[in-house]
Design a protein around this motif. Structure first.
Motif, PDB file in Angstrom:
ATOM      1  N   ARG A   1       0.828  -1.209   0.000  1.00 28.99           N
ATOM      2  CA  ARG A   1       0.000   0.000   0.000  1.00 28.99           C
ATOM      3  C   ARG A   1       0.861   1.258   0.000  1.00 28.99           C
ATOM      4  N   GLU A   2       2.075   1.140   0.598  1.00 27.30           N
ATOM      5  CA  GLU A   2       2.921   2.331   0.656  1.00 27.30           C
ATOM      6  C   GLU A   2       3.777   2.488  -0.600  1.00 27.30           C
ATOM      7  N   MET A   3       4.248   1.375  -1.128  1.00 24.90           N
ATOM      8  CA  MET A   3       5.108   1.434  -2.315  1.00 24.90           C
ATOM      9  C   MET A   3       4.504   0.546  -3.391  1.00 24.90           C
TER      10      MET A   3
ATOM     11  N   THR B   1       6.800  -0.324  -6.641  1.00 23.63           N
ATOM     12  CA  THR B   1       7.945  -1.189  -6.341  1.00 23.63           C
ATOM     13  C   THR B   1       7.493  -2.611  -6.045  1.00 23.63           C
ATOM     14  N   MET B   2       6.457  -2.738  -5.207  1.00 24.54           N
ATOM     15  CA  MET B   2       6.054  -4.086  -4.836  1.00 24.54           C
ATOM     16  C   MET B   2       5.349  -4.800  -5.986  1.00 24.54           C
ATOM     17  N   ALA B   3       4.680  -4.047  -6.862  1.00 22.31           N
ATOM     18  CA  ALA B   3       4.071  -4.685  -8.034  1.00 22.31           C
ATOM     19  C   ALA B   3       5.166  -5.241  -8.931  1.00 22.31           C
ATOM     20  N   VAL B   4       6.240  -4.464  -9.114  1.00 23.23           N
ATOM     21  CA  VAL B   4       7.346  -4.936  -9.929  1.00 23.23           C
ATOM     22  C   VAL B   4       7.995  -6.146  -9.256  1.00 23.23           C
ATOM     23  N   PHE B   5       8.117  -6.086  -7.924  1.00 22.43           N
ATOM     24  CA  PHE B   5       8.655  -7.235  -7.201  1.00 22.43           C
ATOM     25  C   PHE B   5       7.772  -8.458  -7.427  1.00 22.43           C
ATOM     26  N   GLY B   6       6.449  -8.225  -7.451  1.00 25.66           N
ATOM     27  CA  GLY B   6       5.523  -9.325  -7.689  1.00 25.66           C
ATOM     28  C   GLY B   6       5.714  -9.932  -9.071  1.00 25.66           C
ATOM     29  N   ILE B   7       5.909  -9.080 -10.078  1.00 29.86           N
ATOM     30  CA  ILE B   7       6.166  -9.588 -11.434  1.00 29.86           C
ATOM     31  C   ILE B   7       7.414 -10.461 -11.423  1.00 29.86           C
ATOM     32  N   GLY B   8       8.480  -9.959 -10.768  1.00 32.98           N
ATOM     33  CA  GLY B   8       9.724 -10.726 -10.682  1.00 32.98           C
ATOM     34  C   GLY B   8       9.493 -12.047  -9.984  1.00 32.98           C
ATOM     35  N   ALA B   9       8.699 -12.025  -8.893  1.00 33.61           N
ATOM     36  CA  ALA B   9       8.456 -13.239  -8.123  1.00 33.61           C
ATOM     37  C   ALA B   9       7.717 -14.269  -8.967  1.00 33.61           C
ATOM     38  N   LEU B  10       6.640 -13.820  -9.657  1.00 32.08           N
ATOM     39  CA  LEU B  10       5.867 -14.749 -10.487  1.00 32.08           C
ATOM     40  C   LEU B  10       6.740 -15.303 -11.613  1.00 32.08           C
ATOM     41  N   SER B  11       7.602 -14.439 -12.135  1.00 34.98           N
ATOM     42  CA  SER B  11       8.478 -14.863 -13.208  1.00 34.98           C
ATOM     43  C   SER B  11       9.479 -15.902 -12.722  1.00 34.98           C
ATOM     44  N   MET B  12       9.993 -15.699 -11.516  1.00 32.62           N
ATOM     45  CA  MET B  12      10.925 -16.663 -10.920  1.00 32.62           C
ATOM     46  C   MET B  12      10.263 -18.023 -10.743  1.00 32.62           C
ATOM     47  N   VAL B  13       9.006 -17.995 -10.308  1.00 35.70           N
ATOM     48  CA  VAL B  13       8.300 -19.255 -10.089  1.00 35.70           C
ATOM     49  C   VAL B  13       8.047 -19.950 -11.424  1.00 35.70           C
TER      50      VAL B  13
ATOM     51  N   PHE C   1       0.863  -7.176   0.019  1.00 33.24           N
ATOM     52  CA  PHE C   1      -0.383  -6.648  -0.540  1.00 33.24           C
ATOM     53  C   PHE C   1      -1.622  -7.015   0.264  1.00 33.24           C
ATOM     54  N   PHE C   2      -1.641  -8.213   0.877  1.00 33.17           N
ATOM     55  CA  PHE C   2      -2.899  -8.688   1.447  1.00 33.17           C
ATOM     56  C   PHE C   2      -2.893  -8.721   2.962  1.00 33.17           C
ATOM     57  N   ASN C   3      -1.798  -8.286   3.585  1.00 35.64           N
ATOM     58  CA  ASN C   3      -1.760  -8.301   5.030  1.00 35.64           C
ATOM     59  C   ASN C   3      -2.322  -6.989   5.559  1.00 35.64           C
ATOM     60  N   GLN C   4      -3.265  -7.102   6.520  1.00 33.55           N
ATOM     61  CA  GLN C   4      -3.919  -5.883   7.012  1.00 33.55           C
ATOM     62  C   GLN C   4      -3.012  -5.080   7.946  1.00 33.55           C
ATOM     63  N   GLU C   5      -2.073  -5.774   8.604  1.00 36.20           N
ATOM     64  CA  GLU C   5      -1.168  -5.049   9.497  1.00 36.20           C
ATOM     65  C   GLU C   5      -0.284  -4.124   8.684  1.00 36.20           C
ATOM     66  N   THR C   6       0.305  -3.170   9.363  1.00 35.78           N
ATOM     67  CA  THR C   6       1.287  -2.352   8.672  1.00 35.78           C
ATOM     68  C   THR C   6       2.633  -2.558   9.335  1.00 35.78           C
TER      69      THR C   6
END
Lengths: 493, 141
Positions: A373-375, A378-390, A439-444
């Motif tokens: 939620r804050e970045m 950056t985290m969306a790009v990290f997510g793309i990288g993560a899915l790509s790695m998998v 992305f899905f954790n309610q805590e901050t």
């Protein structure tokens, strides 16, 4: 046009040596000079690729001395492909480094950083193009110095320790490569790769033991440098403690350059005799499998994001070696394509992690709660990288894994398909929790931050790399055609 | 280390050491040695001076900033000479014997090799000295 490859190498060297003097008077434009040169060189390498596509492989004789005596650059598909990967990733890294460096390295050291970076770049390009074993060795040495330099430049005790560890182990690797080179020179009388290959049959008949020993030394020597599994111990420290741009270039490109050099040497020098020799492909297959599992398992246990990415590199290097050691065309295509894909993904992931460190100042994975939620970018790009790695279909990591799997079936070894599948699950086990947590954790997470928002140069670099990951996942045709040409010319020799 | 004997002997030896270094350097194309070996001997003579007198004295004779500049300059001259080969229409670093075109086997008969070895020698000499100064700095910290 034939002068371009050597120009690419010496322009990097020239600027590397000119920067310390230039920056004494005007330190500001150093970064822009480097970026301009890199853009020019990337365009030039792409242009040479078109030229080779049209005219075929060509050779460049340094000093106009013909091959058995002089040093030869051989500009072929594999070299150009790797050089393009090197330059593309470096281009992204220098644009990213523009702002990131200010946060991690003493401003007075910036031009030294660029000097070392350019030396590293020149040597990596040199390894891609060189057709002479001793020349490859010299470039390997320069790359080692440059790499140790850009790790240690941060002046943090951890960086110095990691750099020293890397220096010692890397020197051991260089020593083994030099010994292998000396033995080959002893039995064949040549240093030029094509001439060694020519004299290999007689050398093999007369001195089988020496040839075997040289092969073993070569594999172990480059294995240390390319972080092949039991020889990887320097990598996590070095790649995690370095400044983010350095991590991206070291983990994204440098280790693969050694893999490419090894592939080239094994195939051109030892060639089809390989099967009659010590079972080096069996050993490589075993080590690659171990690397894939052990790297992933170690990565699962990490709490620090950059260490996790570093261990992931160990696992991904396993895929590359797996493809190379299976020796079927599709498998080698998979391995070589993975060099490109992993360079793209891993440099992107390291830069995303660096962006988190830059803005928030923490590296612990457990602090990533709600970071999406804050970045978001950056985290969306990290997510793309993560899915790509998998290896999710639609992302570029999938393409290389498919080719590896087909290659394993071609070789009649379905067990390695299982290895790829299980390891993909393991990859998911350590990449996806970060994304879901962000992305899905309610805590901050901790509310610390060092800067309000990321500078545009970082965001733009990340978004472009992320876009390329998806692009090459959906439209891999041009990339695959290039890799297939490279592999066909490699296997034909 | 204020030892008169040591200092006198060093001062007597220095010209010989440096002449020998330059000799190795400029004869790079004729005898074993060349830029690297000659440059190392030259650099070592400066280290010897720094050890027997004082580092500050040596820094006066051979300032660090100049050493660093000379280091870059050596490499750049090497690349420039290499590019001259390209300008001559041949490959990088191609020798052109119309420059310094003395009889082959004499000091001035090697074309570009002499300037190249001198550039390498200057670079190696200043690198050796810069390394020495760097090591001393680490000690102080």
């Amino acid at each position: 046009m034939t002068h371009v490859p050597v120009f690419v190498i010496i322009s990097c060297l020239g600027l590397a040596f000119a920067l310390p003097v230039l920056c004494r008077f005007r330190p500001r434009p150093a970064g822009w000079l480097v970026r301009a040169l890199l853009m020019l060189n990337t365009a030039l390498v792409a242009r040479v690729l078109l030229f080779v596509n049209h005219q075929g492989t060509f050779y460049y004789h340094l000093g106009s001395w013909p091959p058995p005596w002089g040093i030869e650059l051989s500009i072929d598909y594999l070299g150009l492909f790797t050089a393009l990967v090197v330059h593309g990733v470096s281009l992204a890294v220098v644009f990213y480094a523009q702002t990131d460096l200010a946060g991690e390295v003493d401003p007075r050291m910036h031009h030294w950083y660029y000097t070392l970076f350019l030396l590293l770049l020149a040597s990596m390009t040199g390894i891609c193009f060189s057709g002479d074993f001793f020349n490859i060795f010299v470039f390997v040495e320069i790359a080692t110095i440059g790499a140790c330099g850009i790790i240690a430049l941060k002046r943090h005790p951890d960086c110095v320790e990691a750099s020293l560890k890397y220096l010692i182990l890397s020197t051991l690797g260089s020593g083994l490569i030099l010994l292998s080179l000396a033995i080959l020179y002893m039995v064949t009388g040549h240093l030029n790769l094509r001439y060694i290959a020519q004299h290999m049959p007689t050398a093999w008949a007369a001195y089988p033991l020496n040839v075997n020993i040289s092969l073993a030394l070569l594999v172990v020597g480059f294995g240390v440098k390319a972080a092949l599994f039991p020889l990887h111990i320097w990598l996590p420290d070095a790649h995690s403690s370095a400044p983010a741009p350095s991590s991206a270039i070291l983990s994204g490109v440098l280790v693969k350059i050694y893999a490419v050099a090894l592939i080239r040497l094994i195939h051109t020098v030892y060639g089809h005799k390989l099967h009659q020799m010590i079972p080096v492909t069996q050993v490589l297959l075993l080590l690659a499998t171990l690397a894939i599992f052990a790297g992933s398992l170690f990565a699962i246990g990490q709490r620090d994001i950059k260490r996790m990415l570093a261990y992931s590199t160990v696992a991904q290097m396993g895929y590359i070696f797996l493809g190379v050691a299976l020796l079927t065309e599709n498998a080698v295509v998979g391995g070589v394509t993975h060099i490109f894909n992993h360079a793209l993904m891993k440099s992107m992931l390291f830069m995303a992690a660096g962006a988190v460190v830059y803005q928030k100042g923490f590296r612990r994975i457990s602090d990533f709660h709600g970071l999406g939620r804050e970045m978001p970018i950056t985290m969306a790009v990290f997510g793309i990288g993560a899915l790509s790695m998998v290896g999710i279909p639609g992302f570029n990591g999938f393409i290389s894994k498919v080719y590896l799997a087909i290659g394993a079936l071609d070789a009649g070894r379905p067990v390695y398909v299982a290895v790829i599948l299980i390891s993909s699950l393991l990859n998911a086990a350590y990449y996806l929790p970060i994304v879901t947590r962000a992305f899905f954790n309610q805590e901050t997470g901790p509310a610390t931050f060092r800067v309000d928002r990321l500078p545009l140069s970082m965001k733009a670099t990340l978004v472009i790399l992320g876009g390329l990951c998806i692009y090459f996942g959906l439209v891999p045709g041009s990339l695959l055609r290039l890799v297939q040409k490279a592999v066909q010319s490699l296997l034909a020799t | 280390m204020d030892d008169v004997v040591l200092q006198t002997v060093t001062l007597m030896l220095l010209p010989f050491i440096q002449t020998y270094g330059i000799y190795i350097m400029v004869n790079g194309h004729l005898t074993p040695g060349g830029g690297f070996a000659g440059g190392a001997v030259l650099g070592i003579s400066l280290i010897l001076y720094a050890l027997t007198f004082h580092v500050d004295e040596a820094a006066k004779v051979y300032p660090r900033r100049k050493a660093e500049a000379l280091e870059s300059l050596g490499a750049l001259v090497f690349i420039f000479i290499g590019l001259l080969g390209v300008l001559g229409g041949a490959a990088f670093l191609t020798n052109n014997t119309s420059f310094l075109s003395g009889q082959a086997g004499t000091l001035l008969g090697g074309g570009f090799i002499l300037p190249v070895t001198v550039a390498v020698g200057l670079k190696v000499a200043s690198t050796v000295v810069t390394l020495f100064f760097h090591l001393l700095e680490e000690e102080k910290r």
